[in-house]
Design a protein around this motif. Structure first.
Motif, PDB file in Angstrom:
ATOM      1  N   LEU A  31     -13.936   1.659   9.406  1.00 41.73           N
ATOM      2  CA  LEU A  31     -14.071   2.916   8.667  1.00 41.73           C
ATOM      3  C   LEU A  31     -14.338   2.699   7.181  1.00 41.73           C
ATOM      4  CD1 LEU A  31     -11.136   4.882  10.323  1.00 41.73           C
ATOM      5  CD2 LEU A  31     -13.589   5.213  10.702  1.00 41.73           C
ATOM      6  N   GLY A  32     -14.386   1.447   6.752  1.00 40.29           N
ATOM      7  CA  GLY A  32     -14.659   1.146   5.351  1.00 40.29           C
ATOM      8  C   GLY A  32     -13.424   1.200   4.462  1.00 40.29           C
ATOM      9  N   LEU A  33     -12.242   1.095   5.046  1.00 41.47           N
ATOM     10  CA  LEU A  33     -10.995   1.125   4.281  1.00 41.47           C
ATOM     11  C   LEU A  33     -10.506  -0.309   4.085  1.00 41.47           C
ATOM     12  CD1 LEU A  33      -9.264   4.035   6.204  1.00 41.47           C
ATOM     13  CD2 LEU A  33     -10.598   4.163   4.103  1.00 41.47           C
ATOM     14  N   ASP A  34     -10.291  -0.697   2.840  1.00 39.19           N
ATOM     15  CA  ASP A  34      -9.927  -2.075   2.524  1.00 39.19           C
ATOM     16  C   ASP A  34      -8.526  -2.114   1.933  1.00 39.19           C
ATOM     17  OD1 ASP A  34      -9.886  -4.756   1.955  1.00 39.19           O
ATOM     18  OD2 ASP A  34     -11.275  -4.624   0.264  1.00 39.19           O
ATOM     19  N   ILE A  35      -7.570  -2.686   2.680  1.00 37.45           N
ATOM     20  CA  ILE A  35      -6.197  -2.732   2.177  1.00 37.45           C
ATOM     21  C   ILE A  35      -6.045  -3.700   1.011  1.00 37.45           C
ATOM     22  CG2 ILE A  35      -5.262  -2.094   4.421  1.00 37.45           C
ATOM     23  CD1 ILE A  35      -4.323  -4.977   4.746  1.00 37.45           C
ATOM     24  N   PHE A  36      -7.016  -4.564   0.810  1.00 32.35           N
ATOM     25  CA  PHE A  36      -6.951  -5.550  -0.264  1.00 32.35           C
ATOM     26  C   PHE A  36      -7.782  -5.162  -1.481  1.00 32.35           C
ATOM     27  CE2 PHE A  36      -6.279  -7.999   3.696  1.00 32.35           C
ATOM     28  CZ  PHE A  36      -4.952  -8.322   3.485  1.00 32.35           C
ATOM     29  N   ALA A  37      -8.190  -3.893  -1.557  1.00 27.80           N
ATOM     30  CA  ALA A  37      -8.983  -3.424  -2.694  1.00 27.80           C
ATOM     31  C   ALA A  37      -8.122  -3.415  -3.958  1.00 27.80           C
ATOM     32  CB  ALA A  37      -9.530  -2.025  -2.418  1.00 27.80           C
ATOM     33  N   GLN A  38      -8.764  -3.544  -5.106  1.00 27.72           N
ATOM     34  CA  GLN A  38      -8.052  -3.513  -6.385  1.00 27.72           C
ATOM     35  C   GLN A  38      -7.393  -2.157  -6.591  1.00 27.72           C
ATOM     36  OE1 GLN A  38      -7.475  -5.801  -8.690  1.00 27.72           O
ATOM     37  NE2 GLN A  38      -8.591  -7.421  -7.631  1.00 27.72           N
ATOM     38  N   GLY A  39      -6.155  -2.161  -7.056  1.00 26.90           N
ATOM     39  CA  GLY A  39      -5.451  -0.915  -7.331  1.00 26.90           C
ATOM     40  C   GLY A  39      -5.032  -0.215  -6.055  1.00 26.90           C
ATOM     41  N   TYR A  40      -4.586   1.006  -6.226  1.00 32.72           N
ATOM     42  CA  TYR A  40      -4.165   1.808  -5.081  1.00 32.72           C
ATOM     43  C   TYR A  40      -5.054   3.029  -4.959  1.00 32.72           C
ATOM     44  CZ  TYR A  40       0.000  -1.015  -4.540  1.00 32.72           C
ATOM     45  OH  TYR A  40       0.857  -2.048  -4.318  1.00 32.72           O
ATOM     46  N   GLY A  41      -6.310   2.786  -4.690  1.00 33.55           N
ATOM     47  CA  GLY A  41      -7.247   3.880  -4.486  1.00 33.55           C
ATOM     48  C   GLY A  41      -7.125   4.433  -3.076  1.00 33.55           C
ATOM     49  N   ASN A  42      -7.925   5.432  -2.793  1.00 32.71           N
ATOM     50  CA  ASN A  42      -7.891   6.059  -1.473  1.00 32.71           C
ATOM     51  C   ASN A  42      -8.213   5.077  -0.356  1.00 32.71           C
ATOM     52  OD1 ASN A  42      -7.229   8.491  -2.629  1.00 32.71           O
ATOM     53  ND2 ASN A  42      -9.350   9.214  -2.714  1.00 32.71           N
ATOM     54  N   SER A  43      -9.130   4.159  -0.601  1.00 32.11           N
ATOM     55  CA  SER A  43      -9.504   3.173   0.401  1.00 32.11           C
ATOM     56  C   SER A  43      -8.325   2.272   0.756  1.00 32.11           C
ATOM     57  CB  SER A  43     -10.677   2.333  -0.107  1.00 32.11           C
ATOM     58  OG  SER A  43     -10.976   1.290   0.780  1.00 32.11           O
ATOM     59  N   ALA A  44      -7.624   1.802  -0.265  1.00 29.30           N
ATOM     60  CA  ALA A  44      -6.485   0.914  -0.025  1.00 29.30           C
ATOM     61  C   ALA A  44      -5.347   1.653   0.669  1.00 29.30           C
ATOM     62  CB  ALA A  44      -5.995   0.311  -1.337  1.00 29.30           C
ATOM     63  N   ILE A  45      -5.035   2.854   0.223  1.00 26.89           N
ATOM     64  CA  ILE A  45      -3.950   3.629   0.827  1.00 26.89           C
ATOM     65  C   ILE A  45      -4.266   3.966   2.278  1.00 26.89           C
ATOM     66  CG2 ILE A  45      -2.658   5.802   0.720  1.00 26.89           C
ATOM     67  CD1 ILE A  45      -1.879   3.857  -1.465  1.00 26.89           C
ATOM     68  N   GLY A  46      -5.494   4.372   2.544  1.00 26.42           N
ATOM     69  CA  GLY A  46      -5.891   4.682   3.919  1.00 26.42           C
ATOM     70  C   GLY A  46      -5.787   3.475   4.828  1.00 26.42           C
ATOM     71  N   GLY A  47      -6.202   2.313   4.331  1.00 25.40           N
ATOM     72  CA  GLY A  47      -6.090   1.090   5.117  1.00 25.40           C
ATOM     73  C   GLY A  47      -4.642   0.713   5.386  1.00 25.40           C
ATOM     74  N   ILE A  48      -3.792   0.856   4.371  1.00 29.10           N
ATOM     75  CA  ILE A  48      -2.368   0.541   4.533  1.00 29.10           C
ATOM     76  C   ILE A  48      -1.727   1.474   5.555  1.00 29.10           C
ATOM     77  CG2 ILE A  48      -0.138   0.563   3.344  1.00 29.10           C
ATOM     78  CD1 ILE A  48      -1.708  -0.414   0.823  1.00 29.10           C
ATOM     79  N   VAL A  49      -2.098   2.747   5.511  1.00 31.15           N
ATOM     80  CA  VAL A  49      -1.558   3.716   6.471  1.00 31.15           C
ATOM     81  C   VAL A  49      -1.973   3.348   7.891  1.00 31.15           C
ATOM     82  CG1 VAL A  49      -1.735   6.121   7.244  1.00 31.15           C
ATOM     83  CG2 VAL A  49      -1.309   5.610   4.845  1.00 31.15           C
ATOM     84  N   LEU A  50      -3.230   2.966   8.084  1.00 32.05           N
ATOM     85  CA  LEU A  50      -3.687   2.587   9.427  1.00 32.05           C
ATOM     86  C   LEU A  50      -2.972   1.342   9.939  1.00 32.05           C
ATOM     87  CD1 LEU A  50      -7.529   3.261   9.440  1.00 32.05           C
ATOM     88  CD2 LEU A  50      -5.744   4.424  10.729  1.00 32.05           C
ATOM     89  N   VAL A  51      -2.739   0.368   9.070  1.00 35.64           N
ATOM     90  CA  VAL A  51      -2.016  -0.834   9.480  1.00 35.64           C
ATOM     91  C   VAL A  51      -0.576  -0.474   9.872  1.00 35.64           C
ATOM     92  CG1 VAL A  51      -1.080  -3.040   8.668  1.00 35.64           C
ATOM     93  CG2 VAL A  51      -3.453  -2.448   8.193  1.00 35.64           C
ATOM     94  N   GLY A  52       0.064   0.372   9.087  1.00 36.13           N
ATOM     95  CA  GLY A  52       1.426   0.786   9.407  1.00 36.13           C
ATOM     96  C   GLY A  52       1.522   1.575  10.698  1.00 36.13           C
ATOM     97  N   LEU A  53       0.603   2.505  10.882  1.00 37.23           N
ATOM     98  CA  LEU A  53       0.589   3.281  12.124  1.00 37.23           C
ATOM     99  C   LEU A  53       0.303   2.394  13.326  1.00 37.23           C
ATOM    100  CD1 LEU A  53      -1.301   6.532  11.062  1.00 37.23           C
ATOM    101  CD2 LEU A  53       1.105   6.303  11.682  1.00 37.23           C
ATOM    102  N   GLY A  54      -0.635   1.482  13.164  1.00 38.20           N
ATOM    103  CA  GLY A  54      -0.954   0.567  14.262  1.00 38.20           C
ATOM    104  C   GLY A  54       0.227  -0.308  14.633  1.00 38.20           C
ATOM    105  N   GLY A  55       0.923  -0.829  13.634  1.00 35.93           N
ATOM    106  CA  GLY A  55       2.091  -1.658  13.901  1.00 35.93           C
ATOM    107  C   GLY A  55       3.191  -0.877  14.595  1.00 35.93           C
TER     108      GLY A  55
END
Length: 75
Positions: A31-55
């Protein structure tokens, strides 16, 4: 509980959580969401949420699988 059942519980929980988190990570990448992106932008937060939900979902699936493997002790 004996050691074998505790080992099975720990391993199944770990495998379920890691597997689910990886699926969440890969879904975020698609989906183009990068948990390792600089800062806490929407892309990073969205990726972190997906990893947490998946886990979390992977852990729940592992626990349900483990409960189905137990013999019924109702009788």
């Amino acid at each position: 509980m004996d050691q074998r059942s505790l080992l099975l519980e720990g391993l199944s929980d770990a495998i379920g959580f890691i597997g689910g988190a990886l699926i969440g990570y890969w879904a975020g990448q698609l989906l183009g969401l990068d948990i390792f992106a600089q800062g806490y932008g929407n892309s990073a937060i969205g990726g972190i949420v997906l990893v947490g939900l998946g886990g979390g979902l992977g852990l729940q699936i592992a626990r349900r699988w483990r409960n189905r493997q137990k013999p019924d002790k109702e009788n």
